[in-house]
Design a protein around this motif. Structure first.
Motif, PDB file in Angstrom:
ATOM      1  N   PRO A  19      14.678  -5.218   1.235  1.00 49.32           N
ATOM      2  CA  PRO A  19      15.001  -4.788  -0.215  1.00 49.32           C
ATOM      3  C   PRO A  19      14.276  -3.553  -0.610  1.00 49.32           C
ATOM      4  O   PRO A  19      13.263  -3.200  -0.106  1.00 49.32           O
ATOM      5  N   GLY A  20      14.918  -3.097  -1.613  1.00 47.61           N
ATOM      6  CA  GLY A  20      14.550  -1.493  -1.988  1.00 47.61           C
ATOM      7  C   GLY A  20      12.852  -1.476  -2.490  1.00 47.61           C
ATOM      8  O   GLY A  20      12.213  -0.750  -2.271  1.00 47.61           O
ATOM      9  N   GLN A  21      12.631  -2.609  -3.192  1.00 49.85           N
ATOM     10  CA  GLN A  21      11.258  -2.739  -3.785  1.00 49.85           C
ATOM     11  C   GLN A  21      10.300  -2.881  -2.813  1.00 49.85           C
ATOM     12  O   GLN A  21       9.200  -2.271  -2.936  1.00 49.85           O
ATOM     13  N   VAL A  22      10.540  -3.531  -1.595  1.00 49.28           N
ATOM     14  CA  VAL A  22       9.624  -3.741  -0.567  1.00 49.28           C
ATOM     15  C   VAL A  22       9.515  -2.213   0.101  1.00 49.28           C
ATOM     16  O   VAL A  22       8.489  -1.990   0.675  1.00 49.28           O
ATOM     17  N   ARG A  23      10.472  -1.624   0.494  1.00 53.28           N
ATOM     18  CA  ARG A  23      10.499  -0.247   0.943  1.00 53.28           C
ATOM     19  C   ARG A  23       9.807   0.696   0.141  1.00 53.28           C
ATOM     20  O   ARG A  23       9.036   1.342   0.739  1.00 53.28           O
ATOM     21  N   THR A  24       9.880   0.542  -1.161  1.00 51.38           N
ATOM     22  CA  THR A  24       8.994   1.379  -1.979  1.00 51.38           C
ATOM     23  C   THR A  24       7.462   1.310  -1.803  1.00 51.38           C
ATOM     24  O   THR A  24       6.717   2.107  -1.486  1.00 51.38           O
ATOM     25  N   VAL A  25       7.154  -0.168  -1.476  1.00 49.48           N
ATOM     26  CA  VAL A  25       5.801  -0.375  -1.314  1.00 49.48           C
ATOM     27  C   VAL A  25       5.129   0.037  -0.061  1.00 49.48           C
ATOM     28  O   VAL A  25       4.224   0.753   0.107  1.00 49.48           O
ATOM     29  N   LEU A  26       6.196   0.045   0.939  1.00 50.50           N
ATOM     30  CA  LEU A  26       5.724   0.247   2.261  1.00 50.50           C
ATOM     31  C   LEU A  26       5.651   1.811   2.184  1.00 50.50           C
ATOM     32  O   LEU A  26       4.708   2.589   2.960  1.00 50.50           O
ATOM     33  N   SER A  27       6.517   2.554   1.513  1.00 53.19           N
ATOM     34  CA  SER A  27       6.362   4.019   1.519  1.00 53.19           C
ATOM     35  C   SER A  27       5.270   4.557   0.845  1.00 53.19           C
ATOM     36  O   SER A  27       4.622   5.363   1.230  1.00 53.19           O
ATOM     37  N   MET A  28       4.684   3.693  -0.292  1.00 49.57           N
ATOM     38  CA  MET A  28       3.468   4.154  -0.736  1.00 49.57           C
ATOM     39  C   MET A  28       2.412   4.009  -0.130  1.00 49.57           C
ATOM     40  O   MET A  28       1.199   4.511  -0.074  1.00 49.57           O
ATOM     41  N   MET A  29       2.354   2.820   0.922  1.00 49.50           N
ATOM     42  CA  MET A  29       1.105   2.518   1.610  1.00 49.50           C
ATOM     43  C   MET A  29       1.044   3.516   2.659  1.00 49.50           C
ATOM     44  O   MET A  29       0.024   3.808   3.320  1.00 49.50           O
ATOM     45  N   LYS A  30       2.267   4.395   3.059  1.00 52.54           N
ATOM     46  CA  LYS A  30       2.035   5.554   4.007  1.00 52.54           C
ATOM     47  C   LYS A  30       0.997   6.450   3.817  1.00 52.54           C
ATOM     48  O   LYS A  30       0.548   7.183   4.808  1.00 52.54           O
ATOM     49  N   ASP A  31       0.779   6.675   2.598  1.00 51.02           N
ATOM     50  CA  ASP A  31      -0.192   7.592   2.150  1.00 51.02           C
ATOM     51  C   ASP A  31      -1.502   7.184   1.964  1.00 51.02           C
ATOM     52  O   ASP A  31      -2.406   8.156   1.793  1.00 51.02           O
ATOM     53  N   LEU A  32      -1.728   5.901   2.587  1.00 49.66           N
ATOM     54  CA  LEU A  32      -3.000   5.417   2.773  1.00 49.66           C
ATOM     55  C   LEU A  32      -3.820   5.199   4.117  1.00 49.66           C
ATOM     56  O   LEU A  32      -2.746   5.123   5.029  1.00 49.66           O
ATOM     57  N   ASP A  33      -4.932   5.247   4.388  1.00 51.21           N
ATOM     58  CA  ASP A  33      -5.368   5.198   5.569  1.00 51.21           C
ATOM     59  C   ASP A  33      -5.645   3.815   5.733  1.00 51.21           C
ATOM     60  O   ASP A  33      -6.739   3.132   5.540  1.00 51.21           O
TER      61      ASP A  33
END
Length: 65
Positions: A19-33
């Motif tokens: 789902p889009g909401q989960v994709r958004t969270v995963l995308s935001m996590m990519k900026d973190l180490d």
């Protein structure tokens, strides 16, 4: 989130995709180490394919999925 211990991400069945909401969270996590952080992926109805897709995303972030 970088100070978090294990991270678990789940998604409901949604047309065989994440789902889009989960994709958004995963995308935001990519900026973190998050390398080496323990993680888990789960989906509802088990056979719909979301959990393996989420686990793949977590592995791309070098998390221990």
């Amino acid at each position: 989130m970088p100070d978090a211990d294990p991270i678990a991400i789940g998604a409901p069945r949604h047309n065989g995709n994440i789902p889009g909401q989960v994709r958004t969270v995963l995308s935001m996590m990519k900026d973190l180490d998050l390398r080496g952080k323990p993680s888990a992926a789960f989906g509802s109805y088990g056979l719909s394919g979301e959990a393996p897709m989420i686990a793949d995303e977590l592995r791309l972030m070098r998390m221990d999925a």
